[in-house]
Design an enzyme around this catalytic site. Structure first.
Site, PDB file in Angstrom:
ATOM      1  CD  GLU A 428      -2.131   1.546   2.782  1.00  0.00           C
ATOM      2  OE1 GLU A 428      -1.766   0.805   3.706  1.00  0.00           O
ATOM      3  OE2 GLU A 428      -2.742   2.603   2.969  1.00  0.00           O
ATOM      4  CG  ASP A 505       1.006   1.708   6.734  1.00  0.00           C
ATOM      5  OD1 ASP A 505       2.073   1.133   6.426  1.00  0.00           O
ATOM      6  OD2 ASP A 505       0.700   2.849   6.357  1.00  0.00           O
ATOM      7  CG  ASP A 507      -2.685   2.511   9.689  1.00  0.00           C
ATOM      8  OD1 ASP A 507      -3.080   1.658   8.861  1.00  0.00           O
ATOM      9  OD2 ASP A 507      -2.204   3.605   9.358  1.00  0.00           O
ATOM     10  CG  ASP A 509      -6.400   4.578   6.430  1.00  0.00           C
ATOM     11  OD1 ASP A 509      -7.606   4.464   6.705  1.00  0.00           O
ATOM     12  OD2 ASP A 509      -5.821   5.665   6.248  1.00  0.00           O
TER      13      ASP A 509
END
Ligand code: TSJ
Length: 641
Positions: A428, A505, A507, A509
């Site tokens: 990403e 990541d 997180d 997202d």
């Protein structure tokens, strides 16, 4: 004394049996990951469901306790406690004999099949303790085990009684053994979803779920008197449905068949199969029977009412299922399972039985409901039209793009050509993609950066999916085409990489991106997941650099907490990675690329199935619950290291 000797001999073999379970837990419960852990609950609950099927239990309660244990109770007859011929209470045999059951168990439709139904003794063997309270014959009888071994003295061969009981029932409290399981802590969302499923499949049953874990205090009651009709209704709850769910029901050859279906204004099909209350993720003969007959009956109708003319070819099965949501549930006295995960029903008589019941019932229904028939056939017409134009478009797309995937500068391919040695990382963000290109071993590692949020395939129509640049590039890079309702052009033998690694990541997202990618694979390239080619990279959150001693990557906040306990503050510096983009090439190599040191998780089909249903939740219009879900999911992902 002969009796005593035979009991001693029996108890030795019992201990050996339970020892075998502790040595190779995966053989008995599939895995020692969180999935295996949750499996313990299902293993216990299924006994209470059996008691319900036998006609003696209407309520089951499942509590995730604050201390990490689980309590399951029912209002059935209570496990028999009288002395069994082997000189111990029958209850002891249930919890110490592998594949218990038998003797006082003549249920035709036990929930046994595949990995399921391995017995309560497996749960016992894999628990620090297991505590049993049985209300029966006016008393509460108590028993207790530690790592599978009984610890209470019998009194004249009988269990101690710890009180008077008004009713009857069984209550089990157990704590999974952290020596066995990689993770402790059940997954509440997964347990809830499975209990809800059980409630749909047993409309007379009420299941109460209580979560007391970590400040949660949640109580949910699952009772679904509409049965699989309600199941279908709820599966379709966020869609524009075209008619009420239809129920087809009957029994033949000793097999009970129930199927419910409904069409929605969607370009997809969703047909789920269950045998003896167990979900068959790989489908099987019951679904084949359903699909074959459904296709045949609908094509006959289409010609009868003139939607298909003499010159027209038949609708394909996929055309006819365009927009359908269906649940097929059968009860079979002797189910056989096949396939990668032993979840594909294999009995030929199941195909015949479903065909017969569905064929008869479908005609009875549609002869009397012409409007619905026309609605359903118009879905097939739409699908056929798109299929035909797509067949052309697809050939164009795939031939045109075949050698051009590198030309937009995105895929950094590897040098080797032997797929068994090659890996592709889907990364990403462009900056992380750039670092990954620098960090990789270009001889066998390919990098495909993707930007932003890829299309949500759960909602998109096929032409939108194919028009999406990221998805096009990915399909081309993998090399095996894709499959969906309209014909199956997916060929896994052409796969160019042994491992497809999603690198996002750690997180919210990142979790979102992974979920969407999993949904894409699950919908259009499920074999990638079935055959274990898909992985999720697990990047660390921190790097701890002590003044003395080796540097260490920390993968979650728990690990950081632990590190702080063992290292004085001030004795080390901490680097926090907000995303993959913040790692330099060397760090990226060590943590996510180098096979010697990286951490990644192989995606199991259940993960993908969850992702797919989760996507519905994520894409709904309510923003607050969506946020809540992503956070929950992201937290899970971090714990899953
Ligand atoms: F509640 C529970 F989920 F924790 C649980 C319930 C767990 C286990 C391992 C078993 C049970 C359970 C077993 N509930 N009800 C029964 N019933 C019997 O074992 C039973 C009772 C009576 C008779 C009989 O023939 O009289 C036969 C059986 C199998």
């Amino acid at each position: 004394m002969a009796k005593k000797e035979s009991y001693d001999a029996a108890s030795i073999s019992v201990l050996e049996g339970l020892e075998a379970v502790r040595k190779r837990p995966g053989m008995y419960i599939g895995s020692v990951s969180r999935k295996g852990l949750n499996h313990l609950i299902y293993e216990i609950v299924d006994n209470a469901v059996d008691e319900h099927l036998a006609g003696f239990c209407s309520h089951i309660r499942v509590v995730l306790e604050a201390d990490g244990s689980c309590t399951v109770s029912d209002d059935g007859r209570g496990i028999p406690v009288d002395m069994h011929e082997k000189g111990v209470p029958a209850e002891r045999l249930v919890f110490t004999t592998l594949h218990a059951g038998g003797k006082f168990d003549n249920d035709a439709y036990k929930t046994s099949g595949g990995l399921h139904g391995v017995g309560s003794s497996v749960v016992n063997a894999l628990s620090v303790y297991l505590d049993v309270r049985i209300s029966r014959g006016g008393y509460v009888h108590h028993d207790r085990y530690e790592r599978g071994v009984p610890v209470l003295e019998l009194e004249n061969g009988l269990l101690p009684r710890i009180g008077k009981a008004a009713g009857t029932g069984t209550c089990i409290n157990f704590l999974p053994d952290p020596e066995i399981f990689e993770k402790t802590g059940f997954s509440a969302p997964e347990v809830k979803s499975r209990l809800h499923e059980t409630a749909y499949l047993n409309p007379q049953l009420t299941i109460c779920f209580v979560d007391h874990v970590q400040g949660h205090s949640e109580e949910i009651i699952y009772h679904e008197p509409e049965g699989i009709v309600g199941f279908v209704r709820d599966l379709d709850q966020n869609t524009e449905v075209l008619h009420e769910p239809i129920l087809l029901k009957g029994s033949t050859e000793g097999i009970e068949v129930e199927a419910a279906f409904q069409y929605a204004n969607e370009f997809r099909e969703n047909v789920l199969g269950f045998c003896n209350n167990i979900y068959n993720s790989e489908g099987g003969t019951h679904l084949t029977g359903f699909k074959t007959t459904f296709t045949a009956v609908m094509n006959t109708y289409a010609r009868e009412i003139g939607i298909l003319k003499d010159k027209d070819t038949n609708f394909t099965g996929a055309d006819i299922r365009n927009g359908i949501t269906a649940v097929v549930s059968i009860k079979h006295p002797d189910p056989r399972f096949e396939g990668q995960t032993k979840t594909r029903l294999d009995n030929q008589d199941a195909a015949r039985a479903v065909s017969k019941v569905v064929g008869e019932q479908l005609v009875l229904y549609f002869d009397r409901n012409l409007e619905t028939l026309k609605t359903v056939l118009s879905c097939a017409e739409k699908a056929a039209k798109i299929r035909k134009s797509q067949e052309k478009a697809k050939t164009n797309l795939l031939t045109k793009q075949k050698y051009s995937f590198d030309s937009n500068g995105k895929l950094a391919n590897c040098e080797k050509k032997d797929p068994s040695q090659c890996e592709i990382f889907i990364v990403e963000g462009d900056s992380a993609g750039g670092s990954a290109k620098t960090a990789r071993d270009r001889s066998y590692q390919a990098i495909l950066p993707i930007r932003g949020k890829i299309l949500n395939v759960e909602k998109a129509t096929i032409d939108k999916v194919l028009a999406n640049a990221e998805i096009k590039t990915m399909i081309n890079a993998f090399g095996c085409g894709f499959s969906e309702g309209y014909g199956n052009d997916f060929d896994i033998s052409k796969l160019r990489y042994d491992k497809i690694v999603i690198m996002a990541d750690a997180d919210v997202d990142g979790a979102h991106i992974s979920t969407l990618l999993l949904t894409l694979f699950y919908r259009f390239m499920p074999e990638l997941i079935y055959e274990g080619h898909v992985y999720i990279a697990m990047p660390p959150l921190y790097k701890a650099m002590p003044k003395k001693g080796p540097e260490e990557y920390l993968y979650d906040d728990k690990a950081l907490e632990k590190y702080r306990k063992h290292h004085k503050s001030g004795s080390f510096t901490l680097q926090r990675f907000k995303g993959l983009g913040e790692m330099d090439a060397q760090q990226l190599w060590e943590t996510t690329l180098n096979p010697e040191t990286r951490r990644m998780k192989r995606v199991e089909i259940e993960d993908a199935r969850m992702a797919s249903s989760v996507t519905e939740t994520l894409m709904g219009s309510d923003v607050p619950p969506r946020k809540a879900f992503i956070y929950e999911h992201a937290a899970d992902a971090q714990l899953d290291i």
